[in-house]
Design a protein around this motif. Structure first.
Motif, PDB file in Angstrom:
ATOM      1  N   LEU A  77       0.826  -1.205   0.000  1.00  0.00           N
ATOM      2  CA  LEU A  77       0.000   0.000   0.000  1.00  0.00           C
ATOM      3  C   LEU A  77       0.861   1.255   0.000  1.00  0.00           C
ATOM      4  O   LEU A  77       0.581   2.221  -0.718  1.00  0.00           O
ATOM      5  CB  LEU A  77      -0.930  -0.004   1.216  1.00  0.00           C
ATOM      6  N   ALA A  78       1.930   1.251   0.792  1.00  0.00           N
ATOM      7  CA  ALA A  78       2.810   2.413   0.839  1.00  0.00           C
ATOM      8  C   ALA A  78       3.568   2.582  -0.478  1.00  0.00           C
ATOM      9  O   ALA A  78       3.715   3.700  -0.989  1.00  0.00           O
ATOM     10  CB  ALA A  78       3.790   2.277   2.002  1.00  0.00           C
ATOM     11  N   ALA A  79       4.035   1.486  -1.034  1.00  0.00           N
ATOM     12  CA  ALA A  79       4.764   1.571  -2.297  1.00  0.00           C
ATOM     13  C   ALA A  79       3.850   2.033  -3.427  1.00  0.00           C
ATOM     14  O   ALA A  79       4.318   2.661  -4.387  1.00  0.00           O
ATOM     15  CB  ALA A  79       5.381   0.211  -2.641  1.00  0.00           C
ATOM     16  N   GLY A  80       2.574   1.747  -3.316  1.00  0.00           N
ATOM     17  CA  GLY A  80       1.628   2.113  -4.364  1.00  0.00           C
ATOM     18  C   GLY A  80       0.760   3.305  -4.017  1.00  0.00           C
ATOM     19  O   GLY A  80      -0.291   3.510  -4.636  1.00  0.00           O
ATOM     20  N   ALA A  81       1.185   4.104  -3.048  1.00  0.00           N
ATOM     21  CA  ALA A  81       0.357   5.217  -2.580  1.00  0.00           C
ATOM     22  C   ALA A  81       0.624   6.490  -3.381  1.00  0.00           C
ATOM     23  O   ALA A  81       1.718   6.703  -3.885  1.00  0.00           O
ATOM     24  CB  ALA A  81       0.632   5.494  -1.104  1.00  0.00           C
ATOM     25  N   ALA A  82      -0.412   7.309  -3.480  1.00  0.00           N
ATOM     26  CA  ALA A  82      -0.219   8.726  -3.808  1.00  0.00           C
ATOM     27  C   ALA A  82      -0.064   9.417  -2.465  1.00  0.00           C
ATOM     28  O   ALA A  82      -1.039   9.585  -1.727  1.00  0.00           O
ATOM     29  CB  ALA A  82      -1.402   9.274  -4.589  1.00  0.00           C
ATOM     30  N   ASP A  83       1.142   9.782  -2.131  1.00  0.00           N
ATOM     31  CA  ASP A  83       1.482  10.177  -0.759  1.00  0.00           C
ATOM     32  C   ASP A  83       1.432  11.691  -0.600  1.00  0.00           C
ATOM     33  O   ASP A  83       2.315  12.402  -1.079  1.00  0.00           O
ATOM     34  CB  ASP A  83       2.883   9.661  -0.431  1.00  0.00           C
ATOM     35  N   PRO A  84       0.419  12.224   0.095  1.00  0.00           N
ATOM     36  CA  PRO A  84       0.327  13.681   0.244  1.00  0.00           C
ATOM     37  C   PRO A  84       1.439  14.272   1.090  1.00  0.00           C
ATOM     38  O   PRO A  84       1.593  15.492   1.141  1.00  0.00           O
ATOM     39  CB  PRO A  84      -1.044  13.883   0.894  1.00  0.00           C
TER      40      PRO A  84
END
Length: 461
Positions: A77-84
């Motif tokens: 999930l973290a590797a595939g996140a759009a991270d704000p």
């Protein structure tokens, strides 16, 4: 022999059960972010879907165990996140949550109070009462009995505002909602869900609701009437002229609701709260603290000038709020939301308010407002870019010079699929613009320069 059930998060042993799992989660968040290496994963939807499907069965016959499941899925999930939290992830009103708010949210999940009856949430219900009273007083400081409900966000708050207005005017004909063309799409959906006529839309060629145009529409529209103004439009971050709109509403005996989901937290800023002059004249106000409040979603509010306006939400279910229990002094929580089971979302907000205070929150607002002005300055100084207008809040619209709408859309998608930057899109003046929504108080001037460089490079391909 049957195996022992997995440990629980609550109770005295819960902390010891959580501690090793938290280590696994935190490490997976770190390694996932390192693998991603930017604001979002590269490759676009197909690549992300393929990598996610490759993780294996969702429901295997034999479980993989807590450590493996947490490590694998949180990492993915973290590797595939759009991270704000990445300064180049600036498309939407999608806030990087404060670490202390996320930590408070963990406590809320572990304790799992259900905010539909006092016997499921004794302290959480008392805390919610204190926090909503304090925030309602910020929004309606001169009202004798202000109140606020905790919601899932602006969409639910706006729907509740229409519901309460409909019930206030029962028997007087169908409620007509009047909105600007700049208003959030949730008003159309709320009217549909509530069986109300479609909203009357006032054109907003300059991006904000014009009081003279509103006056003309109200004069021609039979009542009862609810006007929905906006303090922080989704596309441009503009604020309607609230004092003048409130005057028009008073003349035509129309109720005023203000959707301040985006701009409402400017109330914490001594520098910028003047932009919300007139907000306190609205009968109902929407605010989202998961925008300019840096909370994990969801953290919405609907504030009312008078707590009696919430009376239509009263509801009785004998197993939750029997009359004799209420008469005996047990608080009745069912009238605080149309939902039954709901999380104690107030805890993370309460922790943030206490930890930072008005000054600390105001400083975060001021920082992001300054970042928007800084980006606008840089765009204006870049020969290949065109700035739509000076920002009102933290939204900046710009586009490459001499690019048509197709080229502007292509720039955005190129940056997205390359995993390099997340910019939004907005239409104004009949043209498509790139949209940067600056909500990360840790962004630097270097980040703004990098964003401009990426846009320029993609435009010249």
């Amino acid at each position: 022999m049957r195996a022992a059930p997995p440990p629980l998060a609550g109770g005295a042993p819960g902390a010891d059960a959580l501690r090793p799992l938290l280590g696994t989660v935190l490490e997976a968040l770190r390694t996932g972010a390192e693998e991603r290496g930017g604001p979002l994963p590269a490759g676009g939807p197909d690549a992300v879907a393929h990598r996610t499907a490759a993780l294996g069965a969702v429901l295997p016959e034999t479980g993989t165990g807590p450590d493996e499941a947490l490590r694998t899925l949180v990492h993915a999930l973290a590797a595939g996140a759009a991270d704000p939290a990445d300064p180049l992830c600036a498309a939407h009103l999608h806030t990087p949550p404060l670490a202390l708010a996320a930590a408070a949210d963990l406590a809320a999940s572990a304790l799992n109070p259900s905010m539909d009856s006092w016997d499921q949430a004794p302290a959480a219900s008392a805390l919610e009462s204190l926090v909503t009273a304090a925030l309602a007083a910020e929004i309606h400081p001169r009202a004798p009995r202000p109140d606020a409900l905790v919601t899932t966000g602006g969409t639910e708050s706006n729907q509740l505002a229409l519901l309460l207005a409909r019930e206030r005017h029962t028997g007087k004909g169908p409620l007509r909602t009047v909105v600007g063309a700049n208003a959030h799409h949730s008003f159309r959906r709320a009217a549909w869900l509530l069986g109300l006529p479609a909203p009357v839309v006032v054109p907003t060629p300059r991006g904000t609701l014009d009081p003279a145009a509103l006056r003309t529409v109200l004069a021609a529209t039979p009542g009862p009437l609810l006007v929905a103004a906006t303090a922080g439009t989704t596309d441009e971050g503009l604020i309607d002229p609230l004092p003048e709109i409130a005057d028009v509403c008073a003349t035509h005996r129309a109720d005023l609701h203000v959707d301040a989901a985006y701009g409402g937290p400017l109330l914490f800023s001594r520098t910028h709260r003047r932009l919300l002059d007139g907000l306190d004249r609205a009968r109902t106000v929407t605010v989202d603290l998961h925008k300019l409040g840096w909370q994990p979603a969801a953290a919405g509010l609907l504030a009312v000038r008078d707590t009696t306006d919430l009376t239509p939400l009263a509801h009785t279910a004998d197993y939750l709020n029997a009359d004799d229990d209420t008469d005996a002094g047990l608080p009745d929580l069912l009238g605080r939301s149309p939902r039954t089971t709901r999380r104690p979302d107030v805890l993370k907000a309460a922790v943030t308010l206490r930890a930072l205070g008005r000054t600390g929150l105001g400083a975060l607002v001021d920082t992001c407002m300054d970042l928007a002005q800084d980006l606008a300055d840089r765009v204006e100084k870049t020969p290949g870019l065109h700035l739509r207008a000076r920002p009102t809040l933290t939204t900046v619209l710009f586009r490459p010079h001499d690019a048509d709408d197709t080229a502007v859309a292509a720039v955005r998608r190129t940056l997205l699929t390359g995993g390099r930057a997340v910019l939004g899109r907005a239409r104004a003046d009949g043209r498509l613009w790139l949209k940067a929504t600056l909500l990360n108080p840790h962004a630097t001037p270097g980040d703004l320069d990098q964003l401009i460089t990426l846009v320029e490079g993609s435009a010249h391909r």
